[in-house]
Write an enzyme that holds these catalytic residues in place. Structure first.
Site, PDB file in Angstrom:
ATOM      1  N   GLU A 182       0.828  -1.208   0.000  1.00  0.00           N
ATOM      2  CA  GLU A 182       0.000   0.000   0.000  1.00  0.00           C
ATOM      3  C   GLU A 182       0.861   1.256   0.000  1.00  0.00           C
ATOM      4  O   GLU A 182       0.588   2.222  -0.721  1.00  0.00           O
ATOM      5  CB  GLU A 182      -0.893   0.008   1.238  1.00  0.00           C
ATOM      6  CG  GLU A 182      -1.990  -1.027   1.220  1.00  0.00           C
ATOM      7  CD  GLU A 182      -2.812  -0.934   2.498  1.00  0.00           C
ATOM      8  OE1 GLU A 182      -3.774  -0.149   2.491  1.00  0.00           O
ATOM      9  OE2 GLU A 182      -2.487  -1.624   3.469  1.00  0.00           O
ATOM     10  N   ASP A 192      -9.376 -13.387   4.941  1.00  0.00           N
ATOM     11  CA  ASP A 192      -9.729 -14.748   5.339  1.00  0.00           C
ATOM     12  C   ASP A 192     -10.938 -14.677   6.245  1.00  0.00           C
ATOM     13  O   ASP A 192     -11.433 -13.601   6.577  1.00  0.00           O
ATOM     14  CB  ASP A 192      -8.559 -15.433   6.054  1.00  0.00           C
ATOM     15  CG  ASP A 192      -8.148 -14.680   7.304  1.00  0.00           C
ATOM     16  OD1 ASP A 192      -8.725 -14.948   8.362  1.00  0.00           O
ATOM     17  OD2 ASP A 192      -7.242 -13.813   7.216  1.00  0.00           O
TER      18      ASP A 192
END
Length: 234
Positions: free
Chosen positions: A17, A202
């Site tokens: 990022e 997840d």
């Protein structure tokens, strides 16, 4: 949405990022404090300071305080998280309505789970306008894949179905990660508006089978797109 924010703080949890920000921010300066590199510049014509926090609540708290001392008057935080709300799937986005430390547990002394003893506030509310903007931009980019909800933080990687169930049923969490609530507490203590934006990597229960390296790259691209869309309107 037009605000009076003079300087916007952006914290990325992932190297990927921050690399994207380095590519798109017109840099005007940089400094290092407490081993954290902060970069100043212009992004979509707005003054920003951005950095990578490092993993865990202490890193995030130190990073946020130093960012505020650098003069930012709002903080945007992005990264990945484990889904807790049953409706969430891998790749979905959670925009924080509030943040709470799930590993703050003084229940043997009669305090509620997550409650910071002798403190009036422990479920730290995100700024409503920033929540609305982040949710709107995310929904435009990823229709039907954005949930506004409570982000739970703790210095532990959650990979148990029983723990996930408890975090959802007891604390009404949307997702779990390792930084957001400490950032939120520091912002609360300083009177600085914030919002946390997390991409689900997840299910936080050990069931996910995903190439995390590949997902991290895509999540970084998605998070960057949301931040860019927000900056254009801030």
């Amino acid at each position: 949405m037009t605000t009076a924010y003079r300087k916007i703080g952006i914290i990325g949890a992932m190297v990927e990022e921050v690399e994207l920000l380095h590519k798109h921010v017109e840099k005007t300066g940089a400094f290092v404090k407490a081993g954290i590199e902060y970069t100043e510049g212009l992004f979509q014509g707005r003054q920003v300071v951005f950095c990578k926090s490092g993993v865990g609540k202490v890193n995030a708290a130190v990073c946020t305080q130093l960012l505020i001392e650098a003069g930012v008057d709002c903080v945007l935080f992005t990264g990945v998280a484990g889904a807790v709300a049953p409706s969430l799937n891998i790749g979905d986005i959670v925009v924080s309505t509030s943040c709470l430390q799930h590993d703050m547990d003084v229940t043997p002394l009669g305090f509620a789970r997550g409650q910071i003893p002798y403190q009036d506030t422990w479920d730290f509310q995100a700024d409503p306008a920033l929540v609305e903007l982040a949710g709107s931009v995310s929904e435009q980019l990823f229709p039907g894949r954005t949930l506004k909800g409570k982000v739970l933080s703790g210095d532990q990687f959650v990979a148990s179905r029983d723990t996930v169930r408890a975090l959802y049923e007891e604390l009404n969490g949307a997702c779990t990660e390792m930084e957001g609530a400490s950032l939120a507490q520091v912002c609360h203590m300083n009177g600085i508006p914030y919002v946390v934006i997390r991409a689900m990597s997840d299910k936080a229960d050990g069931s996910a089978h995903v190439n995390f390296a590949e997902f991290t790259v895509q999540a970084s691209i998605n998070s960057h797109a949301i931040i860019e869309g927000m900056i254009k309107q801030l």
